[in-house]
Design an enzyme around this catalytic site. Structure first.
Site, short mmCIF file in Angstrom:
data_model
loop_
_atom_site.label_atom_id
_atom_site.label_comp_id
_atom_site.label_asym_id
_atom_site.label_seq_id
_atom_site.Cartn_x
_atom_site.Cartn_y
_atom_site.Cartn_z
N ASP A 12 14.94 34.94 24.81
CA ASP A 12 15.52 35.46 23.56
C ASP A 12 16.89 34.89 23.24
O ASP A 12 17.73 35.55 22.63
CB ASP A 12 15.58 37.00 23.60
CG ASP A 12 14.23 37.62 23.81
OD1 ASP A 12 13.24 37.04 23.35
OD2 ASP A 12 14.15 38.69 24.45
N LYS A 15 15.86 30.45 20.63
CA LYS A 15 15.16 29.15 20.66
C LYS A 15 14.44 28.86 19.35
O LYS A 15 14.47 27.75 18.84
CB LYS A 15 14.15 29.12 21.82
CG LYS A 15 14.79 29.29 23.19
CD LYS A 15 13.74 29.40 24.29
CE LYS A 15 12.93 30.66 24.24
NZ LYS A 15 13.65 31.92 24.54
N GLY A 39 8.45 35.58 21.69
CA GLY A 39 8.66 36.03 20.31
C GLY A 39 9.82 35.22 19.76
O GLY A 39 10.95 35.44 20.16
N HIS A 40 9.53 34.26 18.91
CA HIS A 40 10.57 33.36 18.39
C HIS A 40 10.80 33.66 16.92
O HIS A 40 9.89 33.49 16.10
CB HIS A 40 10.15 31.89 18.61
CG HIS A 40 10.05 31.52 20.06
ND1 HIS A 40 9.72 30.27 20.51
CD2 HIS A 40 10.29 32.26 21.19
CE1 HIS A 40 9.75 30.25 21.83
NE2 HIS A 40 10.08 31.45 22.27
N GLN A 221 10.40 31.78 26.90
CA GLN A 221 11.12 32.52 27.94
C GLN A 221 12.44 31.79 28.27
O GLN A 221 13.00 31.17 27.40
CB GLN A 221 10.26 32.70 29.20
CG GLN A 221 9.08 33.66 29.02
CD GLN A 221 7.91 33.07 28.27
OE1 GLN A 221 7.36 32.05 28.66
NE2 GLN A 221 7.50 33.71 27.20
P1 GDP Z 1 13.91 33.33 21.07
O1 GDP Z 1 12.84 34.08 21.78
O2 GDP Z 1 14.76 32.55 22.01
O3 GDP Z 1 13.41 32.49 19.93
O4 GDP Z 1 14.88 34.43 20.45
P2 GDP Z 1 14.43 35.76 19.63
O5 GDP Z 1 13.94 35.36 18.29
O6 GDP Z 1 13.53 36.61 20.47
O7 GDP Z 1 15.80 36.54 19.57
C1 GDP Z 1 16.93 36.01 18.96
C2 GDP Z 1 17.38 36.95 17.84
O8 GDP Z 1 18.70 36.60 17.44
C3 GDP Z 1 16.55 36.85 16.59
O9 GDP Z 1 16.53 38.10 15.97
C4 GDP Z 1 17.29 35.83 15.74
O10 GDP Z 1 17.07 36.01 14.35
C5 GDP Z 1 18.71 36.17 16.08
N1 GDP Z 1 19.65 35.04 16.06
C6 GDP Z 1 19.48 33.76 16.50
N2 GDP Z 1 20.64 33.07 16.42
C7 GDP Z 1 21.57 33.93 15.93
C8 GDP Z 1 22.97 33.84 15.67
O11 GDP Z 1 23.60 32.81 15.87
N3 GDP Z 1 23.59 34.95 15.19
C9 GDP Z 1 22.92 36.12 14.95
N4 GDP Z 1 23.60 37.16 14.50
N5 GDP Z 1 21.61 36.25 15.21
C10 GDP Z 1 20.95 35.18 15.70
P1 IMO Z 2 10.90 34.38 24.53
O1 IMO Z 2 10.12 33.09 24.45
C1 IMO Z 2 12.38 37.68 26.91
C2 IMO Z 2 9.89 38.97 30.29
C3 IMO Z 2 9.24 40.34 30.20
C4 IMO Z 2 9.18 40.69 31.67
C5 IMO Z 2 8.86 39.36 32.34
C6 IMO Z 2 7.38 39.11 32.59
O2 IMO Z 2 10.82 35.20 23.29
O3 IMO Z 2 12.28 34.14 25.00
P2 IMO Z 2 5.24 38.60 31.10
O4 IMO Z 2 4.79 39.17 29.79
O5 IMO Z 2 5.50 37.15 31.06
O6 IMO Z 2 4.35 39.02 32.22
O7 IMO Z 2 6.67 39.32 31.40
O8 IMO Z 2 9.35 38.36 31.44
N1 IMO Z 2 9.59 38.07 29.14
C7 IMO Z 2 10.47 37.77 28.19
N2 IMO Z 2 11.74 38.21 27.98
N3 IMO Z 2 11.84 36.74 26.10
C8 IMO Z 2 10.59 36.26 26.32
O9 IMO Z 2 10.09 35.24 25.62
C9 IMO Z 2 9.83 36.81 27.38
N4 IMO Z 2 8.59 36.59 27.86
C10 IMO Z 2 8.45 37.36 28.94
O10 IMO Z 2 10.04 41.24 29.46
O11 IMO Z 2 10.44 41.11 32.12
MG MG Z 3 12.13 36.03 21.96
#
Ligand code: GDP
Ligand code: IMO
Ligand code: MG
Length: 420
Positions: A12, A15, A39-40, A221
């Site tokens: 998270d 990415k 979840g991107h 991840q």
């Molecule tokens: P990922 O799994 O690495 O793609 O990240 P996620 O989408 O799960 O979580 C990142 C969250 O931060 C999302 O809600 C994005 O919209 C938000 N986000 C990403 N970059 C920034 C930033 O520079 N500032 C703020 N405020 N939010 C951001």
């Molecule tokens: P992105 O790509 C954050 C965490 C789960 C749990 C552990 C194992 O959005 O960054 P799994 O479902 O793989 O058996 O879970 O890894 N986890 C993540 N945490 N971002 C993710 O993906 C994750 N994918 C798995 O919360 O602790």
């Molecule tokens: Mg994510």
């Protein structure tokens, strides 16, 4: 030529946003591991969209998006996502390609994930319950079914055989939920999947590289969730690091050029496991609320803490990171004081390495404090315009890691990024 974007923390890191931002410079965007546990989040026409399986280049016209062999694919999630992409007016039919070697997540994998987590009680991993662990177990156990198998006339027989095997395991767990509705959905989605571009991923991508196309490999991840180098057993089941790009797409290491590591300006983790810089008080709550730190896949509140340079340094080492993108710097805008973890104290000794089995140790984070910059950075586009205090924070991190922070993301919007 292949560049890689991957997470350096526990996932998270942002990415999805960063891949979407850089996708314009590439011809192919490819996922090499993970599955719908990812979840991107991206913003398209100011509307939020969360991708789980489809690479984050899909909202660009005429880019190839490849789901590689290292991914585990749930047809049900994929179908829903394709519908969402189409609703935005983008073309998945001609821009999405799937390797025939990609392993399938079956309904019984999801059931096994759930049964296994329940059986662990307080020691549960906090899995997203998307069937990731059981699907990778069937891959390494040499039982799994792959996308290419869907085109075989014996698929149903193979499915029934594996399902029976899973049922015996589920019986051992005393799992008795009715998964018939999951199976109905699955077979419907399988018919849809069969209409997509199923390719020999390794020839497909190597042919692109040979003809001079630029590939961006998108990690899911983060490095601290890697099955080998993460905080085992509180990890995911795939190789989330740059080495995983080779085995997850079928490309040779010499094709990889830039390894772009993403870190938040602070740190979060969702699920169980060690987190030395976790803040269990008001500052943690502040980061969670200001940063809207709730899981994109499960909605769970994310644990929040200060940036951990010991863990980041380790992640830079195992990935060969060549540049860093720091996200969510804007979330720190109003903070009076910032902290950076520069070592761990274990049994009275100060260390700067990530120890084996962090969860069995009492780790105390040792911090260096910085004054906050206390101003709105959300519109800044370059290093020169950054507040001095912010430069101090970034320069310290740069020096500690020995890897340059090249970009700072300062908001969730598609174009909210500053170069350093
Ligand atoms: P990922 O799994 O690495 O793609 O990240 P996620 O989408 O799960 O979580 C990142 C969250 O931060 C999302 O809600 C994005 O919209 C938000 N986000 C990403 N970059 C920034 C930033 O520079 N500032 C703020 N405020 N939010 C951001
Ligand atoms: P992105 O790509 C954050 C965490 C789960 C749990 C552990 C194992 O959005 O960054 P799994 O479902 O793989 O058996 O879970 O890894 N986890 C993540 N945490 N971002 C993710 O993906 C994750 N994918 C798995 O919360 O602790
Ligand atoms: Mg994510």
């Amino acid at each position: 030529m292949v560049d890689v974007i991957l997470g350096l923390q526990w996932g998270d890191e942002g990415k999805g946003k960063i891949v979407d931002y850089f996708a314009k410079n590439y011809d192919v965007i490819a996922r090499f591991q993970g599955g719908p546990n990812a979840g991107h989040t991206l913003y398209v026409n100011d509307k939020k969209v969360v991708l789980h399986q489809i690479p984050s280049g899909i909202f660009h016209s005429n880019k190839i998006n490849l789901i590689g062999n290292g991914v585990v694919l749930d047809p049900v999630t994929l179908k829903k996502e394709c519908d969402a992409v189409a609703a935005f007016g983008y073309d998945y039919k001609s821009n999405l390609f799937i390797s025939e070697r990609t392993h399938l997540i079956l309904p019984t994998h999801r059931a096994l994930d759930k049964a296994s987590e329940v059986s662990k009680g307080n020691d549960k991993i906090g899995s997203t319950l998307k069937g990731i662990g059981p699907a990778y177990m069937d891959k390494t156990g040499r039982n799994g079914l792959r996308v290419g198998d869907l085109l075989d006339k014996n698929f149903t027989t193979q499915y029934i055989k594996l399902r029976l095997k899973h049922q015996r395991l589920l019986d051992n767990f005393n799992f008795n939920e009715d998964i018939t509705p999951w199976e109905e959905e699955f077979f419907e989605a399988v018919e849809f999947l069969k209409t997509l571009n199923i390719v020999n991923g390794e020839y497909f991508i190597n042919e692109k590289i040979r003809s001079g196309k630029k590939v961006l490999a998108e990690g899911a991840q983060g490095s601290m969730l890697d099955v080998d180098f993460g905080t085992f057993p509180f990890v995911t089941s795939s190789s989330t690091i740059s080495a995983g790009v080779c085995s997850g797409l079928g490309i040779a290491p010499q094709h990889i050029k830039e390894v772009i590591g993403i870190t938040k300006a602070y740190c979060t983790r969702v699920g169980g496991g060690p987190f030395p810089t976790e803040l269990l008080e008001a500052t943690g709550d502040f980061l969670r609320n200001a940063g809207n730190e709730f899981g994109s896949t499960t909605g769970r509140p994310r644990r929040c803490g200060w940036i951990d340079l010991v863990a980041l340094n380790f992640a830079c080492m195992i990935n060969g990171v060549t540049q860093i993108v720091m996200t969510k710097a804007d979330i720190l805008d109003s903070m009076e004081e910032l902290k950076v973890c520069k070592s761990y104290k274990v049994d009275g000794n100060e260390i700067t390495t990530v120890p084996f089995q962090m969860n069995r140790l009492q780790i105390e984070a040792v911090y260096q404090s910085f004054a906050g910059w206390n101003s709105d950075i959300s519109k800044i586009k370059d290093y020169a315009s950054m507040p001095e205090k912010m430069k101090e924070y970034i320069n310290f991190i740069n020096n500690y890691l020995g890897v340059p922070v090249k970009y700072i993301s300062n908001g969730p919007g598609r174009e909210q990024i500053a170069s350093c």
